[in-house]
Design a protein around this motif. Structure first.
Motif, PDB file in Angstrom:
ATOM      1  N   TYR A  70       0.803  -1.316   0.040  1.00 53.17           N
ATOM      2  CA  TYR A  70       0.020  -0.139  -0.029  1.00 53.17           C
ATOM      3  C   TYR A  70       0.935   1.331  -0.090  1.00 53.17           C
ATOM      4  O   TYR A  70       1.982   1.278   0.653  1.00 53.17           O
ATOM      5  CB  TYR A  70      -0.806   0.183   1.261  1.00 53.17           C
ATOM      6  CG  TYR A  70      -1.866  -1.023   1.207  1.00 53.17           C
ATOM      7  CD1 TYR A  70      -3.249  -1.039   0.758  1.00 53.17           C
ATOM      8  CD2 TYR A  70      -1.741  -2.123   2.051  1.00 53.17           C
ATOM      9  CE1 TYR A  70      -4.131  -1.864   0.602  1.00 53.17           C
ATOM     10  CE2 TYR A  70      -2.558  -3.249   2.068  1.00 53.17           C
ATOM     11  CZ  TYR A  70      -3.900  -3.030   1.350  1.00 53.17           C
ATOM     12  OH  TYR A  70      -4.700  -4.289   1.305  1.00 53.17           O
ATOM     13  N   SER A  71       0.443   2.015  -0.754  1.00 53.22           N
ATOM     14  CA  SER A  71       1.104   3.650  -0.770  1.00 53.22           C
ATOM     15  C   SER A  71       0.915   4.253   0.699  1.00 53.22           C
ATOM     16  O   SER A  71      -0.149   4.016   1.342  1.00 53.22           O
ATOM     17  CB  SER A  71       0.599   4.511  -1.794  1.00 53.22           C
ATOM     18  OG  SER A  71      -0.752   4.686  -1.696  1.00 53.22           O
ATOM     19  N   GLU A  72       1.252   5.413   0.902  1.00 54.84           N
ATOM     20  CA  GLU A  72       1.486   5.978   2.248  1.00 54.84           C
ATOM     21  C   GLU A  72      -0.092   6.681   2.161  1.00 54.84           C
ATOM     22  O   GLU A  72      -0.814   6.622   3.237  1.00 54.84           O
ATOM     23  CB  GLU A  72       2.245   7.320   2.406  1.00 54.84           C
ATOM     24  CG  GLU A  72       3.854   6.889   2.324  1.00 54.84           C
ATOM     25  CD  GLU A  72       3.967   5.988   3.883  1.00 54.84           C
ATOM     26  OE1 GLU A  72       3.357   6.640   4.638  1.00 54.84           O
ATOM     27  OE2 GLU A  72       4.415   5.127   4.103  1.00 54.84           O
ATOM     28  N   LYS A  73      -0.650   6.973   1.010  1.00 53.73           N
ATOM     29  CA  LYS A  73      -1.853   7.675   0.936  1.00 53.73           C
ATOM     30  C   LYS A  73      -3.219   6.723   1.380  1.00 53.73           C
ATOM     31  O   LYS A  73      -4.061   6.833   2.057  1.00 53.73           O
ATOM     32  CB  LYS A  73      -2.048   8.248  -0.449  1.00 53.73           C
ATOM     33  CG  LYS A  73      -3.277   9.040  -0.606  1.00 53.73           C
ATOM     34  CD  LYS A  73      -3.307   9.624  -2.074  1.00 53.73           C
ATOM     35  CE  LYS A  73      -3.657  11.023  -2.002  1.00 53.73           C
ATOM     36  NZ  LYS A  73      -3.855  11.424  -3.315  1.00 53.73           N
ATOM     37  N   GLU A  74      -2.742   5.284   0.796  1.00 49.72           N
ATOM     38  CA  GLU A  74      -3.880   4.195   1.023  1.00 49.72           C
ATOM     39  C   GLU A  74      -3.639   3.920   2.557  1.00 49.72           C
ATOM     40  O   GLU A  74      -4.783   3.593   3.033  1.00 49.72           O
ATOM     41  CB  GLU A  74      -3.300   2.988   0.113  1.00 49.72           C
ATOM     42  CG  GLU A  74      -3.700   3.299  -1.291  1.00 49.72           C
ATOM     43  CD  GLU A  74      -3.168   2.279  -2.142  1.00 49.72           C
ATOM     44  OE1 GLU A  74      -3.789   1.769  -3.185  1.00 49.72           O
ATOM     45  OE2 GLU A  74      -1.982   1.764  -2.023  1.00 49.72           O
ATOM     46  N   ARG A  75      -2.512   3.897   2.989  1.00 53.11           N
ATOM     47  CA  ARG A  75      -2.259   3.508   4.615  1.00 53.11           C
ATOM     48  C   ARG A  75      -3.207   4.710   5.223  1.00 53.11           C
ATOM     49  O   ARG A  75      -3.869   4.258   5.971  1.00 53.11           O
ATOM     50  CB  ARG A  75      -1.045   3.476   4.818  1.00 53.11           C
ATOM     51  CG  ARG A  75      -0.167   2.104   4.258  1.00 53.11           C
ATOM     52  CD  ARG A  75       1.244   2.402   4.523  1.00 53.11           C
ATOM     53  NE  ARG A  75       2.058   1.236   4.291  1.00 53.11           N
ATOM     54  CZ  ARG A  75       3.128   1.004   4.772  1.00 53.11           C
ATOM     55  NH1 ARG A  75       3.967   1.761   5.578  1.00 53.11           N
ATOM     56  NH2 ARG A  75       4.016  -0.017   4.182  1.00 53.11           N
ATOM     57  N   ALA A  76      -2.992   5.676   4.903  1.00 55.18           N
ATOM     58  CA  ALA A  76      -3.844   6.641   5.899  1.00 55.18           C
ATOM     59  C   ALA A  76      -5.091   6.750   5.565  1.00 55.18           C
ATOM     60  O   ALA A  76      -5.826   6.906   6.644  1.00 55.18           O
ATOM     61  CB  ALA A  76      -3.146   8.309   5.267  1.00 55.18           C
ATOM     62  N   THR A 119      -0.556  -5.542  11.222  1.00 55.94           N
ATOM     63  CA  THR A 119      -0.287  -4.670  10.109  1.00 55.94           C
ATOM     64  C   THR A 119      -0.917  -3.393  10.752  1.00 55.94           C
ATOM     65  O   THR A 119      -0.142  -2.021  10.332  1.00 55.94           O
ATOM     66  CB  THR A 119      -0.876  -4.906   8.823  1.00 55.94           C
ATOM     67  OG1 THR A 119      -0.475  -6.194   8.566  1.00 55.94           O
ATOM     68  CG2 THR A 119      -0.639  -4.012   7.660  1.00 55.94           C
ATOM     69  N   TYR A 120      -1.996  -3.470  11.268  1.00 56.19           N
ATOM     70  CA  TYR A 120      -2.674  -2.188  11.580  1.00 56.19           C
ATOM     71  C   TYR A 120      -1.870  -1.463  12.708  1.00 56.19           C
ATOM     72  O   TYR A 120      -1.488  -0.016  12.649  1.00 56.19           O
ATOM     73  CB  TYR A 120      -4.059  -2.435  12.362  1.00 56.19           C
ATOM     74  CG  TYR A 120      -4.649  -1.365  13.160  1.00 56.19           C
ATOM     75  CD1 TYR A 120      -4.918  -0.126  12.562  1.00 56.19           C
ATOM     76  CD2 TYR A 120      -4.781  -1.517  14.540  1.00 56.19           C
ATOM     77  CE1 TYR A 120      -5.704   0.801  13.326  1.00 56.19           C
ATOM     78  CE2 TYR A 120      -5.092  -0.340  15.327  1.00 56.19           C
ATOM     79  CZ  TYR A 120      -5.720   0.901  14.639  1.00 56.19           C
ATOM     80  OH  TYR A 120      -6.205   1.704  15.407  1.00 56.19           O
ATOM     81  N   TYR A 121      -1.423  -2.145  13.624  1.00 53.58           N
ATOM     82  CA  TYR A 121      -0.623  -1.565  14.652  1.00 53.58           C
ATOM     83  C   TYR A 121       0.764  -0.986  14.250  1.00 53.58           C
ATOM     84  O   TYR A 121       1.387  -0.257  14.608  1.00 53.58           O
ATOM     85  CB  TYR A 121      -0.343  -2.418  15.755  1.00 53.58           C
ATOM     86  CG  TYR A 121      -1.526  -2.637  16.715  1.00 53.58           C
ATOM     87  CD1 TYR A 121      -1.849  -1.758  17.348  1.00 53.58           C
ATOM     88  CD2 TYR A 121      -2.257  -3.994  16.718  1.00 53.58           C
ATOM     89  CE1 TYR A 121      -3.042  -2.217  18.157  1.00 53.58           C
ATOM     90  CE2 TYR A 121      -3.393  -4.242  17.464  1.00 53.58           C
ATOM     91  CZ  TYR A 121      -3.845  -3.104  18.169  1.00 53.58           C
ATOM     92  OH  TYR A 121      -5.101  -3.247  18.955  1.00 53.58           O
ATOM     93  N   GLN A 122       1.459  -1.745  13.207  1.00 48.49           N
ATOM     94  CA  GLN A 122       2.646  -1.447  12.690  1.00 48.49           C
ATOM     95  C   GLN A 122       2.606  -0.080  12.077  1.00 48.49           C
ATOM     96  O   GLN A 122       3.116   1.014  11.961  1.00 48.49           O
ATOM     97  CB  GLN A 122       3.359  -2.322  11.686  1.00 48.49           C
ATOM     98  CG  GLN A 122       3.764  -3.576  12.460  1.00 48.49           C
ATOM     99  CD  GLN A 122       4.230  -4.804  11.385  1.00 48.49           C
ATOM    100  OE1 GLN A 122       3.844  -4.463  10.363  1.00 48.49           O
ATOM    101  NE2 GLN A 122       5.078  -5.663  11.914  1.00 48.49           N
ATOM    102  N   LYS A 126       1.998   2.706  14.442  1.00 48.38           N
ATOM    103  CA  LYS A 126       3.206   3.149  15.056  1.00 48.38           C
ATOM    104  C   LYS A 126       4.129   4.307  14.004  1.00 48.38           C
ATOM    105  O   LYS A 126       4.373   4.995  14.373  1.00 48.38           O
ATOM    106  CB  LYS A 126       4.004   1.975  15.316  1.00 48.38           C
ATOM    107  CG  LYS A 126       5.126   2.355  16.049  1.00 48.38           C
ATOM    108  CD  LYS A 126       6.061   0.831  16.399  1.00 48.38           C
ATOM    109  CE  LYS A 126       7.216   1.361  17.176  1.00 48.38           C
ATOM    110  NZ  LYS A 126       8.093  -0.178  17.436  1.00 48.38           N
ATOM    111  N   ALA A 127       4.068   3.721  12.858  1.00 42.15           N
ATOM    112  CA  ALA A 127       4.655   4.284  11.723  1.00 42.15           C
ATOM    113  C   ALA A 127       4.018   5.828  11.635  1.00 42.15           C
ATOM    114  O   ALA A 127       4.929   6.882  11.538  1.00 42.15           O
ATOM    115  CB  ALA A 127       4.763   3.616  10.617  1.00 42.15           C
TER     116      ALA A 127
END
Length: 159
Positions: free
Chosen positions: A72-78, A107-110, A113-114
């Motif tokens: 996932y890209s940063e945008k998708e993660r956000a 994955t959610y918690y990682q 955290k990031a």
């Protein structure tokens, strides 16, 4: 007698020749290389595809097939984190919200955290910018006050 010496010499050379061919120590077979994550994942998915499907008449629980990983890209993660936070805010459990988003809890918690670390560093950058702007404004204000003070002294005749 010459024949005996030749025979012995041939036997000795034959023994030496045989010893040269067979090594004293056993050679080990090369160890198999460890598979990398992608190779192991490819084998798992291939193995899962090759498993025949159980007929519908049998009620056998088949093991979950591990799907290919998606990056996932940063945008998708956000976006996913935002969706999950909204669902949690509505009173839904984290586990259920994460499953609806299509990612694992780990994955959610990682990701969370990031994302927290980047916001802290962004906050620090913002603080440094504000301090620089504050210093610039202080200098500007000090220059204006000096000019104003000089004009007042001239008007009053003190300078």
């Amino acid at each position: 007698m010459a024949d005996l010496k030749e025979t012995e010499a041939n036997q000795v050379s034959a023994e030496v020749h045989v010893k040269e061919q067979t090594p004293d120590r056993k050679e080990k077979a090369p160890k198999p290389k460890k598979r990398t994550g992608q190779q192991a994942g490819a084998l798992r998915t291939r193995a899962a595809k090759s498993v025949p499907q159980a007929s519908s008449s049998k009620a056998v629980a088949s093991p979950k097939v591990q799907t290919a990983r998606k990056i996932y890209s940063e945008k998708e993660r956000a976006q996913k984190l935002g969706e999950i936070e909204k669902q949690i805010g509505r009173g839904e459990s984290i586990k259920a919200a994460v499953q609806k988003a299509g990612i694992s809890e780990q994955t959610y918690y990682q990701w969370k955290k990031a994302a927290g670390q980047t916001t802290q560093s962004d906050g620090l950058k913002d603080l440094v910018k504000l301090e620089e702007e504050n210093a610039r404004l202080k200098k500007l204000l000090a220059d204006r006050l000096r000019k104003e003070n000089a004009e007042l002294r001239k008007k009053l005749g003190l300078a």
